[in-house]
Motif scaffolding. Structure first.
Motif, PDB file in Angstrom:
ATOM      1  N   ASN A 124       0.701  -1.228   0.099  1.00 42.30           N
ATOM      2  CA  ASN A 124       0.179   0.109   0.043  1.00 42.30           C
ATOM      3  C   ASN A 124       0.884   1.152   0.068  1.00 42.30           C
ATOM      4  O   ASN A 124       0.146   2.414  -0.071  1.00 42.30           O
ATOM      5  CB  ASN A 124      -1.004  -0.018   1.315  1.00 42.30           C
ATOM      6  N   GLN A 125       1.949   1.278   0.248  1.00 43.56           N
ATOM      7  CA  GLN A 125       2.956   2.272   0.211  1.00 43.56           C
ATOM      8  C   GLN A 125       3.690   2.413  -0.964  1.00 43.56           C
ATOM      9  O   GLN A 125       4.476   3.378  -1.071  1.00 43.56           O
ATOM     10  CB  GLN A 125       3.969   2.270   1.573  1.00 43.56           C
ATOM     11  N   ARG A 126       3.522   1.541  -1.982  1.00 45.65           N
ATOM     12  CA  ARG A 126       4.014   1.698  -3.349  1.00 45.65           C
ATOM     13  C   ARG A 126       3.230   2.397  -4.397  1.00 45.65           C
ATOM     14  O   ARG A 126       1.991   2.072  -4.212  1.00 45.65           O
ATOM     15  CB  ARG A 126       4.618   0.238  -3.843  1.00 45.65           C
ATOM     16  N   ARG A 127       3.727   2.619  -5.492  1.00 50.10           N
ATOM     17  CA  ARG A 127       2.887   3.237  -6.443  1.00 50.10           C
ATOM     18  C   ARG A 127       2.448   2.224  -7.183  1.00 50.10           C
ATOM     19  O   ARG A 127       2.872   1.044  -7.418  1.00 50.10           O
ATOM     20  CB  ARG A 127       3.843   3.959  -7.523  1.00 50.10           C
ATOM     21  N   PRO A 128       0.822   2.019  -7.222  1.00 53.30           N
ATOM     22  CA  PRO A 128       0.322   1.102  -8.032  1.00 53.30           C
ATOM     23  C   PRO A 128       0.729   0.742  -9.348  1.00 53.30           C
ATOM     24  O   PRO A 128       1.107   1.648 -10.108  1.00 53.30           O
ATOM     25  CB  PRO A 128      -1.267   1.225  -7.915  1.00 53.30           C
ATOM     26  N   SER A 129       1.082  -0.540  -9.766  1.00 55.83           N
ATOM     27  CA  SER A 129       1.250  -0.969 -11.085  1.00 55.83           C
ATOM     28  C   SER A 129       0.120  -0.937 -11.996  1.00 55.83           C
ATOM     29  O   SER A 129      -0.925  -1.288 -11.662  1.00 55.83           O
ATOM     30  CB  SER A 129       1.941  -2.205 -11.170  1.00 55.83           C
ATOM     31  N   LYS A 130       0.286  -0.434 -13.247  1.00 57.12           N
ATOM     32  CA  LYS A 130      -0.711  -0.848 -14.372  1.00 57.12           C
ATOM     33  C   LYS A 130      -0.663  -2.256 -14.916  1.00 57.12           C
ATOM     34  O   LYS A 130      -1.579  -2.691 -15.788  1.00 57.12           O
ATOM     35  CB  LYS A 130      -0.742   0.180 -15.382  1.00 57.12           C
ATOM     36  N   ASN A 185      -0.467  -5.858  -8.595  1.00 58.31           N
ATOM     37  CA  ASN A 185      -0.716  -5.430  -7.145  1.00 58.31           C
ATOM     38  C   ASN A 185      -0.927  -6.483  -6.407  1.00 58.31           C
ATOM     39  O   ASN A 185      -0.625  -6.432  -5.240  1.00 58.31           O
ATOM     40  CB  ASN A 185      -1.782  -4.151  -7.493  1.00 58.31           C
ATOM     41  N   ARG A 203       2.117  -8.654  -5.405  1.00 56.05           N
ATOM     42  CA  ARG A 203       2.971  -8.044  -4.379  1.00 56.05           C
ATOM     43  C   ARG A 203       2.448  -8.303  -3.051  1.00 56.05           C
ATOM     44  O   ARG A 203       2.989  -8.534  -1.892  1.00 56.05           O
ATOM     45  CB  ARG A 203       2.940  -6.504  -4.840  1.00 56.05           C
TER      46      ARG A 203
END
Length: 86
Positions: free
Chosen positions: A10-16, A21, A24
């Motif tokens: 939740n602290q990371r930039r979401p992936s497209k 996600n 992870r």
């Protein structure tokens, strides 16, 4: 942030990218539980790589978070999810 610091998903930039996600989150949870459902050899390797001190040319060495995450993800997919092909 340090290069070795493991962040909660939740602290990371979401992936497209497809499935990244959720994968992870699953790997993070699996790591927090102590790597269940892997062989004894795999668990020992994970312990050695990520929880024991290492020196390279008399300098402390630790994997960068992305290296660690890649190794853990491959093991998770192969040994825990039992996926043998895409």
């Amino acid at each position: 942030m340090k290069t070795i610091e493991i962040l909660h998903p939740n602290q990371r930039r979401p992936s497209k990218a497809y499935l990244v996600n959720e994968l992870r989150k699953a790997v993070y949870s699996w790591r927090e539980q102590g790597y269940p459902n892997v062989t004894h050899t795999t668990k020992r390797l994970l312990q050695f790589w990520f929880y024991e001190a290492h020196n390279v040319n008399k300098e402390p060495f630790e994997f960068w978070f992305c290296q660690r995450e890649a190794i853990e993800t491959l093991i998770y997919v192969y040994e825990v999810m039992k996926k043998r092909n895409l």
